[in-house]
Design a protein around this motif. Structure first.
Motif, short mmCIF file in Angstrom:
data_model
loop_
_atom_site.label_atom_id
_atom_site.label_comp_id
_atom_site.label_asym_id
_atom_site.label_seq_id
_atom_site.Cartn_x
_atom_site.Cartn_y
_atom_site.Cartn_z
N THR A 42 0.82 -1.21 0.00
CA THR A 42 0.00 0.00 0.00
C THR A 42 0.86 1.26 0.00
O THR A 42 0.53 2.25 -0.65
CB THR A 42 -0.93 -0.01 1.22
OG1 THR A 42 -1.65 -1.25 1.23
CG2 THR A 42 -1.93 1.15 1.17
N GLY A 67 -3.18 -0.72 -2.70
CA GLY A 67 -3.90 -1.82 -2.05
C GLY A 67 -5.39 -1.58 -2.15
O GLY A 67 -5.86 -0.44 -2.14
N GLY A 114 -2.81 4.20 -2.03
CA GLY A 114 -1.39 4.05 -2.37
C GLY A 114 -1.01 4.95 -3.52
O GLY A 114 -1.88 5.47 -4.23
#
Lengths: 119, 373
Positions: free
Chosen positions: B42, B47, B151
């Motif tokens: 992430t 993610g 992310g």
């Protein structure tokens, strides 16, 4: 090799027993980030909580599987706790104990029994 | 787990190897590849989180000003001043000013869209219904899933489905067509990273999730990494870092109360607990939430008691969230300490397994936010 219900493995060479945690335990714990080991020379009794192991998820204790003296600890897993996930049943052993009473070994599981135990 | 609710993405989680656990009445994935790997995924790429357990609620009835004025009776935020297509962080408070829940609310033109915590959802809905004037309608949205794409790669990934996603700024909200699916998108999240929260019809949630996960830069993320990410980002977890015993100022959430609602503001007070909340804002709290860096390697978790000195004295506070910060590469925590011990650099002690170990008071967040403002 013997196994406890606390997911420790014990490798005995006479009264010198090397102790670590099983691959199953390491997987259940997840990424190990901290290990605290007992002091070399300390006398421990069976079921004393002598190791603290913390994963990203949670803290857990490891108990002394036998009475005896801690004669060696694996500092490498203190420096690199991730080794416990990489090679729990090899390089990432925890401590070596000089057992004063080996009789509990008879009650611990062999590999087949441990496999049944973890299902 | 028979009594637990399942989200529209349940079968997909199981298919992807998610380890399912009970959480706030739902069966949710705690991890997929592993917390550490998901955390790094992430921070470095993107993610995908299922947050369908959270409460989605629409408040409507009349024009925006009517809705906003009504909602201002519930929260100490400037709702009337929130522009169309914008979102704000909010707090529900009890009559003493204690925090009932934290939430996100957005001006979606003809209605207010609210996202609340899963564990508080029923109480929040009852609270809104009981407190808002009867001309306003509180409608729980039960037919939509909610997912978060978080992310540095999130923008590029979502822009492949609709380039308008890239045009949004932090805390913007919009209705976007994502591969033919009507999505209510906000550019926000709970990780400290850039990203989006995406509400879609339940029946199409799996289709969208699969499309997003098909991208090389996206992987599924469980609740475990969600917690370590938000902890490093210094974000509160309701029921842990904040609850009915904490007022906004001591929780370090004064920034969330806009000028219009503070003493001397255009619409001062007029929300539950206003007197206590504004008094604490003016006088400064006796204790406050701070970041804490354990000086050793041992993580210190929720419940660890804090002391001023290495020996003696009564507890001065406690840790409310703590663990290992994968990006920090060491233990991180948050907790409450007396205001006079709250300056960064101050050393306090946490009692862990009978030993008092030093922690340094640290500015939050531990990992700098990466928002697109």
């Amino acid at each position: 090799m013997k196994y406890t219900e606390e997911h420790e493995w014990l490798d005995a060479d006479g009264d010198l027993v090397t102790v670590g945690i099983t691959a199953h335990a390491a997987e259940q714990l997840g990424d190990v980030v901290f290990v605290e080991l007992p002091e070399v020379g300390s006398e421990v009794s069976k079921d004393d909580e002598i190791v603290v192991i913390e994963s990203v998820k949670a803290a857990s204790d490891i108990m002394a599987p036998l009475d005896g003296e801690i004669v060696e600890v694996n500092e490498a897993i203190v420096d690199e706790p991730g080794k416990v996930n990489e090679d729990p049943e090899g390089e990432a052993w925890f401590f070596k104990i000089k057992a004063s009473d080996l009789s509990p070994m008879d009650d611990y599981m062999d590999e087949a029994a441990y496999k049944d135990f973890i299902g | 787990m028979t009594d637990l609710l399942r989200t529209p993405l349940h079968d997909l989680h199981v298919e992807m190897g998610g380890k399912m656990v009970p959480f706030a009445g739902h069966e949710m994935p705690v991890q997929f590849a592993g917390i550490m790997a998901e955390h790094q995924q992430t921070r470095e790429k993107a993610g995908l989180f299922d947050v369908s357990h959270m409460g989605q609620v629409i408040v409507s009835g009349g024009d925006w000003d009517r809705i906003a004025a009504g909602f201002e009776g519930l929260v100490p935020m400037d709702v009337l001043g929130l522009s169309k297509g914008r979102q704000r962080y909010g707090l529900f408070l009890d009559e003493s000013g204690g925090i009932l829940d934290d939430l996100m609310f957005a001006n979606r033109g003809d209605h207010l869209f609210v996202v609340v915590n899963a564990a508080c959802k029923d109480a929040d809905i009852a609270h809104m219904k009981a407190t808002l004037e009867p001309d306003l309608t509180v409608a729980p949205v039960t037919d939509r899933a909610l997912m978060a794409l978080q992310g540095p790669a999130a923008e590029a990934v979502l822009a492949e489905l609709n380039p308008a996603a890239a045009e949004m700024l932090f805390m913007d909200v919009a209705t976007l067509d994502l591969a033919g699916i009507e999505a209510w998108v906000s550019r926000s999240g709970y990780t400290g990273e850039d990203g989006y929260e995406i509400s879609v019809p339940a029946a199409q949630a799996e289709t969208l999730a699969r499309k997003l996960l098909a991208h090389d830069d996206v992987a599924p993320i469980g609740l475990g990494a969600r917690d370590s990410l938000r902890l490093e980002a210094g974000l509160c977890l309701y029921g842990h870092d904040i609850d009915t015993d904490t007022l906004p100022a001591e929780a370090g959430l004064s920034w969330a109360i806009q000028k219009a609602r503070k003493a001397g503001g255009a619409r001062e007070g007029g929300f539950p607990g206003a007197e206590a909340v504004l008094a604490q804002l003016a006088e400064g709290p006796a204790s406050k939430r701070v970041g804490l860096r354990p000086q050793g390697r041992a993580p210190m978790r929720e419940g660890v008691e804090l002391f001023a000195a290495e020996t003696g004295g009564a507890a001065i506070g406690r840790i409310t969230s703590g663990g290992f910060g994968p990006t920090v590469g060491g233990p991180v925590a948050m907790g409450y300490v007396p205001a006079e011990l709250g300056a960064p650099g101050t050393v306090v002690h946490g009692e862990l397994r009978g030993k008092r170990l030093p922690l340094e008071v640290t500015k939050l967040p531990f990992v700098a936010a990466n928002f697109k403002r």
